[in-house]
Scaffold this active site. Structure first.
Site, mmCIF file in Angstrom:
data_model
loop_
_atom_site.group_PDB
_atom_site.id
_atom_site.type_symbol
_atom_site.label_atom_id
_atom_site.label_comp_id
_atom_site.label_asym_id
_atom_site.label_seq_id
_atom_site.Cartn_x
_atom_site.Cartn_y
_atom_site.Cartn_z
ATOM 1 N N GLU A 1 -2.535 -17.851 54.970
ATOM 2 C CA GLU A 1 -2.153 -19.179 54.513
ATOM 3 C C GLU A 1 -2.130 -19.248 52.997
ATOM 4 O O GLU A 1 -2.885 -18.549 52.318
ATOM 5 C CB GLU A 1 -3.126 -20.238 55.062
ATOM 6 C CG GLU A 1 -3.018 -20.412 56.563
ATOM 7 C CD GLU A 1 -3.993 -21.435 57.126
ATOM 8 O OE1 GLU A 1 -4.918 -21.843 56.401
ATOM 9 O OE2 GLU A 1 -3.817 -21.833 58.290
ATOM 10 N N CYS B 1 -2.334 -21.862 45.593
ATOM 11 C CA CYS B 1 -3.568 -21.220 46.046
ATOM 12 C C CYS B 1 -3.138 -20.117 47.010
ATOM 13 O O CYS B 1 -2.582 -20.409 48.077
ATOM 14 C CB CYS B 1 -4.445 -22.248 46.738
ATOM 15 S SG CYS B 1 -5.901 -21.547 47.519
ATOM 16 N N CYS C 1 -11.240 -12.109 56.133
ATOM 17 C CA CYS C 1 -12.144 -11.849 55.008
ATOM 18 C C CYS C 1 -13.262 -10.929 55.457
ATOM 19 O O CYS C 1 -13.725 -11.015 56.598
ATOM 20 C CB CYS C 1 -12.725 -13.165 54.479
ATOM 21 S SG CYS C 1 -13.657 -12.964 52.934
ATOM 22 N N CYS D 1 -19.471 -15.863 54.471
ATOM 23 C CA CYS D 1 -19.942 -17.169 54.015
ATOM 24 C C CYS D 1 -20.022 -18.125 55.213
ATOM 25 O O CYS D 1 -19.029 -18.333 55.911
ATOM 26 C CB CYS D 1 -18.996 -17.734 52.958
ATOM 27 S SG CYS D 1 -18.734 -16.621 51.565
ATOM 28 N N CYS E 1 -17.475 -21.232 55.600
ATOM 29 C CA CYS E 1 -16.042 -21.005 55.388
ATOM 30 C C CYS E 1 -15.318 -20.653 56.683
ATOM 31 O O CYS E 1 -15.768 -19.780 57.440
ATOM 32 C CB CYS E 1 -15.867 -19.876 54.367
ATOM 33 S SG CYS E 1 -14.138 -19.499 54.040
ATOM 34 N N CYS F 1 -8.633 -25.314 49.735
ATOM 35 C CA CYS F 1 -8.561 -23.991 49.116
ATOM 36 C C CYS F 1 -9.935 -23.341 49.151
ATOM 37 O O CYS F 1 -10.947 -23.974 48.885
ATOM 38 C CB CYS F 1 -8.104 -24.147 47.671
ATOM 39 S SG CYS F 1 -6.765 -23.088 47.251
#
Length: 346
Positions: free
Chosen positions: A94, A107, A114, A118, A121, A339
Site C-alpha cells: 500500500e 507515503c 514487515c 511492533c 502496527c 501512514c
C-alpha cells in the site's frame, strides 16, 4: 524451458549502452531507452515511439518491465488517497497520498509485509514476503505524483518512507530508488523533501551517515524508557536506547541534519510523567523535533489513543525545554490509511 527475463530497470545506463553495442546498435540507444524507463516512467516497450519496431522486439525478447499496477484506489473524506499496489508477482503493498493546503506527500512502502514485530502496527501482522525492488518503490512515487496532479492540480512535493516495511532492512534498494527519484534523469526531486523513517536500526543509521545522504531521518521512538519501548516494539531489544543514542549522535555529527522523533502516545502505556521526562531527556542528546502522532486503533486491544490531556502534557513539557513539538492528526481514518501502520486487507 523458458528462461526468466531480467527486469530491464535493474540495468544501469552504462549496462544498457553496452547491451545495444553488443547487439550491433549505437550506444546512444541505451540513453533513449533509459529515459523512457525512468524520466517518462514507461511500462511498455511498444510505447517507445522514437525506437524502431525491431529494437522494441529485441527488448521484448530479452527483458521485462516489472512495473506496479494500482489495483484499488480509495479516497477518504479528508482527501487522503490510499493505493493498493499489485506487484508483478501478485503480491500487494500500500501507498498513500496525503494532501494539505500547501503540499502533497507520498507515503511509500519498502517491503511486502514487515520483518519487525511492533505490537501496535497492522503491517507487523503480515510476515515479510520480500523486499521491494528500486523500480517498484519508484513506481509508487510516480503513481502518487500523477494522482496529485489529477486531484490537486499540483505535483507531489514530499515523500516519506513510512509505508509497509522497515526501509533500513532493504537498504540498497531504498537508496537506489531515492537516487533515481532525486536524479535529473528520474523525477528530479530534492532529497531535502524526502524523509526515511526507521524503527531504530542503529548500525544502518550510521551507514547512512557514512554514505553522506542528503535526505531527512525520522525515528519511530514511542518511548525513551527501555522496558516500555521493548514492550511496544519487541525487536528493539536488539537495538537498545544507548546504542540508538550513539548512532543518532553520529548521524548528526556527520550530516548536521536534525532528527525527527515519531511518537505515538497510548493510554496506560506511555502517557505518564515518567515517560514524558524520559523523552525530554532523550531529546537533549541531538538536535531534534518531535511529532506526536494521533493513533488509529487497529482493534479493541491494548493499544488505544491517549487522552487529549496526556498529549497536552507532552507538548507543554517539550516546549518548556525548547524542543519543537507538534501533533500530527491521523489522516484517512475512514479508509485505514494511517501512514506507518498499513496492512493490505485484500
Amino acid at each position: 524451458m523458458e528462461i526468466e527475463k531480467k527486469d530491464i530497470r535493474s540495468l544501469s545506463k552504462e549496462q544498457l549502452r553496452d547491451f545495444f553495442v553488443a547487439n550491433g546498435d549505437k550506444a546512444f540507444r541505451g540513453n533513449q531507452v533509459y529515459e523512457w524507463l525512468w524520466s517518462k516512467a514507461l511500462h511498455n516497450f511498444d510505447d517507445m515511439t522514437n525506437v524502431s519496431k525491431e529494437t522494441r522486439t529485441m527488448l521484448e525478447n530479452n527483458f521485462v518491465i516489472n512495473h506496479i499496477k494500482v489495483d484499488q484506489m480509495q479516497r477518504s473524506e479528508d482527501g487522503t488517497v490510499k493505493n493498493a499496489v499489485r506487484l508483478h508477482d501478485g503480491l500487494v503493498v500500500e501507498s498513500v497520498l496525503i494532501p494539505t493546503e500547501t503540499r502533497t506527500t507520498a507515503c511509500v512502502s519498502s517491503q511486502v509485509g514487515c520483518s519487525l514485530d511492533c505490537n501496535f502496527c497492522a503491517t507487523a501482522r503480515l510476515k515479510r514476503m520480500r523486499n521491494l525492488e528500486p523500480g517498484e518503490i519508484y513506481d509508487q512515487v510516480v503513481a502518487i505524483d500523477r494522482e496529485s496532479r489529477l486531484y490537486y492540480n499540483r505535483p507531489l512535493s514530499n515523500i516519506v518512507f513510512m509505508g509497509m516495511g522497515e526501509p533500513l532492512m532493504n537498504y540498497n534498494n531504498v537508496m537506489k530508488a531515492i537516487s533515481m527519484i532525486t536524479s535529473e534523469e528520474g523525477l528530479g526531486m530534492s532529497p531535502k523533501r524526502i524523509t526515511v523513517s526507521t524503527s531504530g536500526v542503529s548500525k544502518m543509521i550510521k551507514k547512512m551517515a557514512d554514505d553522506d545522504v542528503k535526505f531527512k531521518l525520522a525515528v519511530s521512538l514511542h518511548s525513551a524508557i527501555e522496558e516500555t519501548r521493548n514492550h511496544i516494539m519487541p525487536f528493539t531489544k536488539n537495538f537498545q536506547l544507548p546504542e540508538l543514542k550513539e548512532a543518532l549522535q553520529y548521524w548528526y555529527q556527520k550530516t548536521k541534519s536534525k532528527v525527527t522523533y515519531e511518537y505515538v502516545v497510548w493510554k496506560g502505556i506511555n502517557d505518564d510523567k515518567a515517560s514524558i521526562d524520559a523523552l525530554v531527556k532523550f531529546c537533549k542528546y541531538v538536535p531534534c523535533k518531535v511529532n506526536l502522532i494521533e493513533y488509529n486503533p487497529i482493534d479493541d486491544g491494548e493499544f488505544q489513543q491517549a487522552s487529549d490531556e496526556a498529549i497536552d502534557n507532552y507538548i507543554k513539557a517539550l516546549e518548556r525545554n525548547d524542543i519543537v513539538a507538534k501533533v500530527r492528526r491521523s489522516r484517512g481514518k475512514d479508509i485505514d490509511a494511517a501512514c506507518g501502520q498499513l496492512a493490505n486487507k485484500s
